[in-house]
Every structure is written in C-alpha cells, then in structure tokens.
Design an enzyme around this catalytic site. Structure first.
Site, PDB file in Angstrom:
ATOM      1  CB  CYS A   3      -0.856   0.114   1.122  1.00  0.00           C
ATOM      2  SG  CYS A   3      -1.532   1.516   1.195  1.00  0.00           S
ATOM      3  CB  CYS A   6       1.167   1.256   4.365  1.00  0.00           C
ATOM      4  SG  CYS A   6      -0.521   0.598   4.619  1.00  0.00           S
ATOM      5  CG  ASN A  85     -12.866  10.986  -3.843  1.00  0.00           C
ATOM      6  OD1 ASN A  85     -13.856  11.577  -4.039  1.00  0.00           O
ATOM      7  ND2 ASN A  85     -11.417  11.477  -4.234  1.00  0.00           N
ATOM      8  CG  HIS A  96      -4.201   3.605   3.292  1.00  0.00           C
ATOM      9  ND1 HIS A  96      -3.367   3.441   4.134  1.00  0.00           N
ATOM     10  CD2 HIS A  96      -4.798   3.993   4.413  1.00  0.00           C
ATOM     11  CE1 HIS A  96      -2.839   3.074   6.001  1.00  0.00           C
ATOM     12  NE2 HIS A  96      -3.601   4.312   6.231  1.00  0.00           N
ATOM     13  CG  HIS A  98      -7.020   8.526   1.031  1.00  0.00           C
ATOM     14  ND1 HIS A  98      -7.437   7.896   0.597  1.00  0.00           N
ATOM     15  CD2 HIS A  98      -7.307  10.069  -0.104  1.00  0.00           C
ATOM     16  CE1 HIS A  98      -7.238   7.684  -1.006  1.00  0.00           C
ATOM     17  NE2 HIS A  98      -7.236   9.319  -1.128  1.00  0.00           N
ATOM     18  CG  HIS A 100      -9.031  14.256  -0.680  1.00  0.00           C
ATOM     19  ND1 HIS A 100      -8.050  14.167  -0.988  1.00  0.00           N
ATOM     20  CD2 HIS A 100      -9.197  12.688  -1.119  1.00  0.00           C
ATOM     21  CE1 HIS A 100      -7.378  13.602  -2.105  1.00  0.00           C
ATOM     22  NE2 HIS A 100      -8.496  12.272  -1.807  1.00  0.00           N
TER      23      HIS A 100
HETATM   24  P1  DGP Z   1      -7.916   9.430  -3.988  1.00  0.00           P
HETATM   25  O1  DGP Z   1      -8.416  10.152  -5.715  1.00  0.00           O
HETATM   26  O2  DGP Z   1      -9.396   9.838  -2.986  1.00  0.00           O
HETATM   27  O3  DGP Z   1      -7.448   8.460  -4.292  1.00  0.00           O
HETATM   28  O4  DGP Z   1      -6.807  10.471  -4.008  1.00  0.00           O
HETATM   29  C1  DGP Z   1      -5.241  10.294  -3.550  1.00  0.00           C
HETATM   30  C2  DGP Z   1      -4.924  11.668  -3.751  1.00  0.00           C
HETATM   31  O5  DGP Z   1      -3.466  10.666  -3.297  1.00  0.00           O
HETATM   32  C3  DGP Z   1      -4.420  12.265  -4.659  1.00  0.00           C
HETATM   33  O6  DGP Z   1      -5.634  13.237  -4.486  1.00  0.00           O
HETATM   34  C4  DGP Z   1      -3.209  12.318  -5.074  1.00  0.00           C
HETATM   35  C5  DGP Z   1      -2.601  11.859  -3.750  1.00  0.00           C
HETATM   36  N1  DGP Z   1      -1.123  11.068  -3.965  1.00  0.00           N
HETATM   37  C6  DGP Z   1      -1.127   9.625  -5.149  1.00  0.00           C
HETATM   38  N2  DGP Z   1       0.598   9.173  -4.406  1.00  0.00           N
HETATM   39  C7  DGP Z   1       1.334  10.298  -4.090  1.00  0.00           C
HETATM   40  C8  DGP Z   1       1.974  10.079  -3.299  1.00  0.00           C
HETATM   41  O7  DGP Z   1       3.203   9.950  -4.053  1.00  0.00           O
HETATM   42  N3  DGP Z   1       2.365  11.279  -2.744  1.00  0.00           N
HETATM   43  C9  DGP Z   1       1.066  12.124  -2.103  1.00  0.00           C
HETATM   44  N4  DGP Z   1       1.617  13.069  -1.468  1.00  0.00           N
HETATM   45  N5  DGP Z   1      -0.020  12.391  -2.592  1.00  0.00           N
HETATM   46  C10 DGP Z   1      -0.285  11.215  -3.057  1.00  0.00           C
END
Ligand code: DGP
Length: 112
Positions: A3, A6, A85, A96, A98, A100
């Site tokens: 993940c 993770c 989402n 995982h 999360h 926003h």
């Molecule tokens: P969602 O689409 O709701 O699953 O949001 C995932 C978010 O995670 C998206 O806005 C971009 C962010 N994201 C993806 N990979 C990384 C990463 O490696 N580092 C950071 N800081 N954010 C990431």
C-alpha cells in the site's frame, strides 16, 4: 507492504508531513487542488470508508479528532472541506482510506 500510503506512513516513501500522532498521519497532496490540500490518513490500514465497522471506527474518529488541529495549524480560519472518495464511482485511486482537507480559498459549491 504494497500500500502506497502505508509506505508513506512508514517513511519508506517521502512525504511533506504536516501532522502525526499515535493513530493519524497527514501530509500534503502531491497534486494540490486548493491552496491547502492535505491528506489525513489513519495509520491503521483500512481500504476505504466502506470498510469502517463498529470494531474499527475508532480509526475514523481519530482522523476527525485530528482534523480541527490540522486546520488550525494550516490557518483555515474561514472553513474548509473534507472529502473521502470511495470505490470506483467515487474515483478513489489509493486503496487506503484518506480524507482530503481542502481550503485556503472559497471552494466551488458543486461536489459532484
Ligand atoms: P483519491 O483520488 O481520493 O484516492 O486521492 C488520492 C490522492 O493521493 C490524490 O489526490 C493524489 C495523492 N497522491 C497519490 N500518490 C501520492 C504520493 O505519492 N504522495 C502524495 N503526497 N500524494 C499522493
């Protein structure tokens, strides 16, 4: 450990950390969609909001206890938006759970 979040929580992948406690980790979204765009995640791996149960809901409540502290530290005095989402129709891209945290300007009224 497969993940992405993770790995970020474990420090195996770098992130711009803004908050951490025993149960929660928060860091800046790599593709910010507002002046403040923080991802708030529980350290316990749950796939999505759809995986919350009475047995693990403390994980989700820890996130919501952290959010006002993070918002205050980010200077979001005039409000903010929390989005999670979930699944394919919700366009969840990281499996995982999360949240926003978006703010720093007046956000659009539309959410979908
Ligand atoms: P969602 O689409 O709701 O699953 O949001 C995932 C978010 O995670 C998206 O806005 C971009 C962010 N994201 C993806 N990979 C990384 C990463 O490696 N580092 C950071 N800081 N954010 C990431």
């Amino acid at each position: 450990m497969e993940c992405l979040f993770c790995k970020i929580i474990a420090g195996e992948i770098p992130s711009a950390k803004v908050y951490e406690d025993e149960k929660v980790y928060a860091f800046r979204d790599i593709h910010p969609q507002a002046p403040v765009h923080v991802l708030v995640v529980p350290k316990q791996h749950l796939a999505s909001a759809d995986a919350v149960t009475p047995e693990n809901s403390g994980t989700a409540s820890a996130v919501f206890e952290a959010i006002p502290r993070i918002a205050k530290a980010e200077g979001l005095k005039n409000g903010y938006r929390i989005i999670t989402n979930c699944g394919e129709d919700g366009c969840q891209s990281v499996q995982h759970i999360h949240f926003h945290l978006l703010g720093g300007r007046k956000l659009p009224e539309s959410m979908g």
